[in-house]
Design an enzyme around this catalytic site. Structure first.
Site, short mmCIF file in Angstrom:
data_model
loop_
_atom_site.label_atom_id
_atom_site.label_comp_id
_atom_site.label_asym_id
_atom_site.label_seq_id
_atom_site.Cartn_x
_atom_site.Cartn_y
_atom_site.Cartn_z
N ASN A 7 0.86 -1.18 0.00
CA ASN A 7 0.00 0.00 0.00
C ASN A 7 0.90 1.23 0.00
O ASN A 7 1.60 1.50 0.99
CB ASN A 7 -0.90 -0.01 1.24
CG ASN A 7 -1.78 1.22 1.33
OD1 ASN A 7 -1.77 2.09 0.46
ND2 ASN A 7 -2.55 1.31 2.40
N VAL A 8 0.90 1.99 -1.10
CA VAL A 8 1.83 3.11 -1.21
C VAL A 8 1.54 4.22 -0.21
O VAL A 8 2.40 5.07 0.04
CB VAL A 8 1.86 3.69 -2.65
CG1 VAL A 8 2.37 2.65 -3.64
CG2 VAL A 8 0.49 4.24 -3.06
N ASN A 51 2.95 5.02 -10.44
CA ASN A 51 1.73 4.87 -11.24
C ASN A 51 0.48 4.62 -10.40
O ASN A 51 -0.64 4.86 -10.87
CB ASN A 51 1.93 3.72 -12.23
CG ASN A 51 0.68 3.34 -12.97
OD1 ASN A 51 0.23 4.05 -13.88
ND2 ASN A 51 0.06 2.23 -12.58
N SER A 96 -2.04 13.61 -14.95
CA SER A 96 -3.19 13.45 -15.84
C SER A 96 -3.45 14.79 -16.52
O SER A 96 -3.07 15.85 -15.99
CB SER A 96 -4.42 13.03 -15.04
OG SER A 96 -5.61 13.14 -15.82
N TYR A 107 -9.16 14.20 -7.06
CA TYR A 107 -8.24 13.63 -8.06
C TYR A 107 -7.41 14.72 -8.72
O TYR A 107 -6.19 14.59 -8.87
CB TYR A 107 -9.05 12.84 -9.09
CG TYR A 107 -8.22 12.05 -10.07
CD1 TYR A 107 -7.63 10.86 -9.68
CD2 TYR A 107 -8.05 12.48 -11.38
CE1 TYR A 107 -6.87 10.11 -10.58
CE2 TYR A 107 -7.30 11.75 -12.28
CZ TYR A 107 -6.71 10.56 -11.88
OH TYR A 107 -5.96 9.82 -12.76
N ALA A 132 -6.70 17.66 -7.54
CA ALA A 132 -5.76 18.20 -6.56
C ALA A 132 -4.49 17.35 -6.50
O ALA A 132 -3.38 17.88 -6.42
CB ALA A 132 -6.42 18.28 -5.19
N LYS A 184 -3.30 15.28 -8.86
CA LYS A 184 -2.53 15.28 -10.11
C LYS A 184 -1.84 16.61 -10.36
O LYS A 184 -0.75 16.67 -10.92
CB LYS A 184 -3.44 14.89 -11.27
CG LYS A 184 -3.98 13.46 -11.17
CD LYS A 184 -2.86 12.45 -10.97
CE LYS A 184 -3.36 11.02 -10.91
NZ LYS A 184 -2.26 10.04 -10.72
#
Length: 254
Positions: free
Chosen positions: A59-60, A86, A147, A160, A162, A164
């Site tokens: 779990n990163v 990724n 993205s 999301y 925020a 990226k």
């Protein structure tokens, strides 16, 4: 064999873009170490690639787990040449929804925190764990998944977007901080890409994505993997601090 004998870590490598990147790197001679939370898909990906690949469940967002994982890779192989950050999750929703002047729904704090923890802090955790080893080597490549929405924004994706946008900022900071140690840091910004998650969307949504993409199709995971491959290779030896759009020409919102 552009990555011959390189040791490459790919987070979120069990499926989609991560899986395609692991396969592409292995095709070019790399030894790839995949981490993901999906053990079944992770082992299937390793089986498909062969002896050049291995998998660990990580779990990163868990700093201790990331540190132990990276230390294990270095103990096993002696070095890390490429890190591809990724791993990512989605928990979409509008900031607020108001009907007849009454608040009826809003993005939950839990959904905001989860996406930040994985997509932003996870990149921080993995990079901070890997970089000391790269500094000792005096070489290395960090590649971060951002993205197009991190550049252009997108409806219903406060959390999301925020993350990226934050990844783009961290990429530029790290390129400046780490360049003196021979480490290059770049980001890739995919457009609409036909991963398993996207392919499961309704056909009318997919048609809309294709219609807004000037090249008239969705990206394939291999399209993004090819961009990672170029940036990981010595062919990109004088490129750092950049964000490469791989999006078929789309401008979000048009």
């Amino acid at each position: 064999m552009r990555l011959k004998d390189k040791i490459c870590i790919i987070t979120g490598g069990a499926a989609g873009i991560g899986q395609a990147t692991a396969q592409r790197f292995a095709d070019e001679g790399a030894t790839v170490v995949i981490c993901d939370l999906n053990e079944e898909q992770g082992h299937n990906t390793v089986a498909a690639i062969g002896s050049q690949a291995s998998f660990e469940r990580v779990n990163v967002a868990d700093r201790a787990a990331v540190g132990a994982f990276v230390d294990g890779v270095v103990e096993r192989f002696g070095r890390v040449d490429v890190l591809v950050n990724n791993a990512g999750v989605l928990r979409d929703g509008t900031l607020v929804k108001v009907k007849d002047g009454v608040l009826v729904k809003q993005m939950s704090e839990a959904d905001f925190d989860l996406v930040i923890a994985v997509n932003l802090k996870g990149v921080f955790n993995c990079t901070q764990a890997v970089v000391p080893h790269m500094i000792r080597q005096r070489s290395g490549v960090i590649l971060n998944a951002t993205s197009i929405v991190g550049l252009d924004g997108n409806f219903g994706q406060t959390n999301y977007v925020a993350t990226k946008a934050g990844v783009i900022g961290m990429t530029k900071v790290w390129a400046r901080e780490l360049g003196r140690s021979g480490i290059r840091v770049n980001a890739v910004a995919p457009g609409f890409t036909a991963t398993e998650m996207v392919a499961a969307m309704p056909e009318n949504i997919l048609d809309g994505m294709r219609g807004r993409t000037p090249l008239g199709r969705l990206g394939e995971p291999r399209d993004i993997a090819n961009a990672y491959l170029f940036l990981a290779s010595d062919e990109a030896g004088f490129i750092t601090g950049e964000v490469l759009r791989v999006d078929g020409g789309i401008v979000v919102g048009t």
